[in-house]
Write a protein that holds these residues in place. Structure first.
Motif, PDB file in Angstrom:
ATOM      1  N   ARG A 130     -27.106  26.334  28.890  1.00 31.51           N
ATOM      2  CA  ARG A 130     -25.921  25.667  28.347  1.00 31.51           C
ATOM      3  C   ARG A 130     -25.794  24.239  28.842  1.00 31.51           C
ATOM      4  N   ARG A 131     -26.263  23.970  30.068  1.00 32.34           N
ATOM      5  CA  ARG A 131     -26.179  22.615  30.619  1.00 32.34           C
ATOM      6  C   ARG A 131     -27.330  21.721  30.161  1.00 32.34           C
ATOM      7  N   GLY A 132     -28.238  22.253  29.371  1.00 29.77           N
ATOM      8  CA  GLY A 132     -29.361  21.455  28.904  1.00 29.77           C
ATOM      9  C   GLY A 132     -30.429  21.239  29.949  1.00 29.77           C
ATOM     10  N   GLU A 133     -30.426  22.026  31.027  1.00 25.33           N
ATOM     11  CA  GLU A 133     -31.421  21.900  32.080  1.00 25.33           C
ATOM     12  C   GLU A 133     -32.636  22.782  31.831  1.00 25.33           C
ATOM     13  N   ALA A 134     -32.542  23.661  30.846  1.00 22.76           N
ATOM     14  CA  ALA A 134     -33.667  24.496  30.431  1.00 22.76           C
ATOM     15  C   ALA A 134     -33.594  24.659  28.921  1.00 22.76           C
ATOM     16  N   LYS A 179     -41.919  18.179  27.181  1.00 24.76           N
ATOM     17  CA  LYS A 179     -42.303  19.500  27.675  1.00 24.76           C
ATOM     18  C   LYS A 179     -41.153  20.472  27.435  1.00 24.76           C
ATOM     19  N   LEU A 180     -41.451  21.749  27.568  1.00 27.21           N
ATOM     20  CA  LEU A 180     -40.437  22.790  27.519  1.00 27.21           C
ATOM     21  C   LEU A 180     -40.142  23.246  28.942  1.00 27.21           C
ATOM     22  N   VAL A 181     -38.873  23.463  29.231  1.00 23.99           N
ATOM     23  CA  VAL A 181     -38.480  24.001  30.535  1.00 23.99           C
ATOM     24  C   VAL A 181     -38.065  25.463  30.333  1.00 23.99           C
ATOM     25  N   LEU A 182     -38.771  26.350  31.020  1.00 19.53           N
ATOM     26  CA  LEU A 182     -38.533  27.790  30.925  1.00 19.53           C
ATOM     27  C   LEU A 182     -37.924  28.272  32.234  1.00 19.53           C
ATOM     28  N   ALA A 183     -36.719  28.809  32.189  1.00 16.66           N
ATOM     29  CA  ALA A 183     -36.034  29.311  33.379  1.00 16.66           C
ATOM     30  C   ALA A 183     -36.303  30.801  33.533  1.00 16.66           C
ATOM     31  N   GLU A 207     -28.630  32.899  36.814  1.00 14.57           N
ATOM     32  CA  GLU A 207     -28.447  31.452  36.671  1.00 14.57           C
ATOM     33  C   GLU A 207     -28.951  30.920  35.329  1.00 14.57           C
ATOM     34  N   GLN A 208     -29.810  31.685  34.656  1.00 11.76           N
ATOM     35  CA  GLN A 208     -30.472  31.168  33.456  1.00 11.76           C
ATOM     36  C   GLN A 208     -29.506  30.753  32.352  1.00 11.76           C
ATOM     37  N   PRO A 209     -28.475  31.552  32.008  1.00 10.50           N
ATOM     38  CA  PRO A 209     -27.596  31.143  30.910  1.00 10.50           C
ATOM     39  C   PRO A 209     -26.929  29.788  31.135  1.00 10.50           C
ATOM     40  N   ALA A 221     -33.877  33.964  25.814  1.00  8.77           N
ATOM     41  CA  ALA A 221     -32.664  33.315  25.311  1.00  8.77           C
ATOM     42  C   ALA A 221     -32.888  31.820  25.183  1.00  8.77           C
ATOM     43  N   TRP A 222     -32.114  31.200  24.280  1.00  6.73           N
ATOM     44  CA  TRP A 222     -32.203  29.761  24.046  1.00  6.73           C
ATOM     45  C   TRP A 222     -30.870  29.284  23.478  1.00  6.73           C
ATOM     46  N   PRO A 223     -30.555  27.989  23.549  1.00  9.31           N
ATOM     47  CA  PRO A 223     -29.279  27.487  23.005  1.00  9.31           C
ATOM     48  C   PRO A 223     -29.191  27.756  21.504  1.00  9.31           C
TER      49      PRO A 223
END
Length: 279
Positions: free
Chosen positions: A136-140, A91-95, A130-132, A251-253
């Motif tokens: 960066r932590r791979g949680e989203a 799945k995709l996680v969207l913050a 909190e989103q960025p 935004a995305w990594p």
């Protein structure tokens, strides 16, 4: 260079005390000291100035600390992304902040979900700014976030720019005006970002902030979409004609190679371009 000695180094650099660092890491001080010595030998550089009473970073240690933290964070993020990719039900996680989607979230998800091969999207609600870090932590995998934000390690695309309104208590002297200027609020353009941050911290969420507005305790600047979606007795919204717009980005990594992320970004851009908004 292996990650374990880097983790040991960061612990010592943050504690500036070998005993406290060893306790934090769950090991005894002698093997920690040996690991740091081995790392210094590997690098050919002294990382700490040690005396019987103090520990301090050398210039080389200062440089390594600045590089090691994001490197370790990137390793942890890579592990989280790999585990999610290996999930039997990817799945995709969207913050996104609950009141910070510019009315794009619902139509964006509906349009993306209708595409062939679309992955399920898990929406992760988060706090202001909190989103960025979640990315960066791979949680989203992707995030809707208002500019300005810390773009380190991220790619982003602007979606919409919308006017700002001032939220006023109904009894506020300025509530009788049809529209306002920054001067009416005692602000200069360069002070707007700081002003917005101050009011964001005044309440834990939008409901609490608007309660303070109704009591004439606060006069925050908000995106126009927030005013349209959250009418409240005792609160009026007035356009601030010369305020800088509220800019929403996706935004995305920057190292993401996910075709699903790319598809969701394209969908968000298309929805923003057509002006489709939630009712």
């Amino acid at each position: 260079m292996e990650s374990r000695p880097l983790r040991y180094f960061v612990a010592v650099a943050e504690e500036l005390n070998f005993a406290r660092a060893a306790e934090r890491l769950g090991i005894s001080p002698p093997p920690l000291s040996r690991a740091i010595r081995a790392l210094e030998t590997e690098l050919g550089a002294v990382l700490f100035e040690r005396t019987t009473h103090s520990v301090a970073l050398t210039p080389a240690g200062t440089v390594l600390l600045a590089e090691a933290r994001p490197a370790l964070d990137a390793l942890e993020a890579a592990g989280r992304r790999a585990r999610r990719a290996a999930d039997a039900s990817p799945k995709l996680v969207l913050a996104v902040k609950a009141d910070g989607d510019g009315d794009l979230l619902e139509p964006m998800l509906a349009r993306y979900g209708a595409e062939p091969g679309a992955l399920p999207v898990q929406v992760r609600l988060c706090g202001w700014r909190e989103q960025p870090d979640l990315l960066r932590r791979g949680e989203a995998d992707v995030a809707l976030v208002h500019e300005p934000f810390d773009r380190a390690g991220l790619d982003a695309e602007t979606l919409i720019a919308e006017p700002r309104v001032a939220a006023l208590g109904a009894a506020h002297p300025l509530a009788a005006e049809e529209s306002l200027t920054l001067t009416d609020l005692g602000l200069r353009p360069e002070e707007v970002d700081r002003y917005i941050e101050e009011h964001r911290h005044a309440g834990r969420d939008l409901a609490q902030l608007l309660t303070l507005v109704a009591l004439d305790c606060r006069t925050p600047l908000l995106p126009l979409s927030v005013a349209a979606r959250y009418p409240r007795p005792g609160v009026v919204f007035r356009l601030v004609a010369d305020a800088p717009p509220s800019v929403l980005a996706i935004a995305w990594p920057e190292r993401s190679r996910s075709t699903a992320v790319a598809a969701l970004v394209r969908t968000a851009s298309a929805v923003a371009l057509t002006g489709t908004r939630s009712p």
